[in-house]
Enzyme design. Structure first.
Site: not given
Ligand code: PDD
Length: 297
Positions: A35, A149, A181, A204
């Site tokens: 996505y 992702k 993250e 990411l």
């Protein structure tokens, strides 16, 4: 859900209630998909090329063959924005391997499912941006492919919910003692006027992260992409998080302890201003283009 909302589904814009997906879509059964969340500035996708690059890289990594060209995906994003008359908002783009009788093997001859939703969103409340937020640290329980992702977000969702239950705004994930993250953000810290963030290695590649790094460097600020331990992170002068929806946000508490002065720091504020400058410029440019387009119609 808004009654008038219109959804992009496999090449068509349809009313929300008519956007139907199979119970055996592999996104539903296996989280077999990717996505993007794209911000809308002045009716146009903000940093679209970066999102399309990451989307294509993700599809390649999962060996999902895109039945659409890059231009078709790009046009569909714009079409979804226009169908919902969005000036400032977000577009959610989701691609799955498609619907097939449940079996682990990649199905043959199946068309991937592409869905897009565009919704109004004008950014975080000014008060939150000014005061900054608290975060909680949680173990990073994700897999080894975090550059992709994927819609397989359960570890992120669990970590986020734990942090939320404790009254924090975001979960900062820790892997082998190192800050990776946030659950849906990239994480930065500042020590002695220098900015640090985890390298793109099983995290990411955040698009906001990339632009924040470039714009800080352009101001002569040193940014190092290196592993930072949880202890170093806690002892930082400043912490901030970045992402498409919350842009740049100061972190003023970590696990209940104050960060630096307890207020968003100087470089955090600079990163916020640089983001706002770029977003406002893109929005003004898109609005101008739209007006010119309307005049010549
Ligand atoms: N999340 N890290 C993770 C794990 C993310 O899910 C996201 C984005 C980011 C920030 O990336 P970007 O700057 O490209 O938005 C970092 C989106 C917004 C979401 O899941 O809603």
């Amino acid at each position: 859900m808004q009654s008038g909302e219109r959804v992009y589904l496999n090449g068509e814009i349809v009313p929300y209630a008519e956007a139907k997906i199979s119970v055996e879509d592999r996104g539903f059964n296996f989280a077999d998909g990717i996505y993007e969340v794209v911000r809308v500035a002045g009716g146009a996708p903000f940093r679209a090329a970066d999102h399309l690059d990451r989307f294509e890289n993700g599809a390649r990594a999962l060996e999902i063959e895109l039945p659409f060209t890059r231009e078709q995906v790009s046009d569909a994003i714009l079409e979804t924005i226009r169908a919902n008359d969005i000036d400032e908002g977000t577009v959610y783009v989701q691609l799955t391997r498609g619907a097939a009788r449940r079996a682990h093997a990649f199905p043959e001859g199946v068309r991937p499912t592409l869905v897009m939703l565009a919704r109004p969103y004008s950014g975080l409340a000014a008060a939150v941006r000014e005061s900054g937020v608290g975060v909680a640290t949680l173990p990073d329980l994700r897999w080894g492919y975090c550059e992709v992702k994927t819609i397989g977000l359960l570890p992120n969702v669990m970590a986020y919910q734990r942090s939320h239950d404790e009254g924090s705004y975001e979960a900062i994930m820790i892997r082998d003692g190192v800050v990776t993250e946030g659950s849906h953000t990239s994480a930065f810290c500042v020590r002695r006027e220098k900015v640090f963030t985890h390298p793109i290695d099983n995290i990411l590649p955040g698009i906001t992260r990339k632009h924040v790094i470039a714009s800080l460097r352009a101001q002569g600020i040193e940014v190092e992409e290196t592993a930072v331990t949880m202890e170093e992170f806690r002892a930082a002068d400043e912490i901030f998080i970045t992402g498409t929806t919350l842009t740049v946000l100061g972190v003023v508490r970590i696990d209940g302890e104050p960060v630096g002065s307890g207020k968003p720091g100087k470089l955090t504020q600079l990163a916020m201003q640089l983001y706002d400058r770029d977003y406002d410029a893109a929005r003004a440019e898109a609005q101008k283009r739209r007006q010119l387009g309307q005049v010549s119609d």
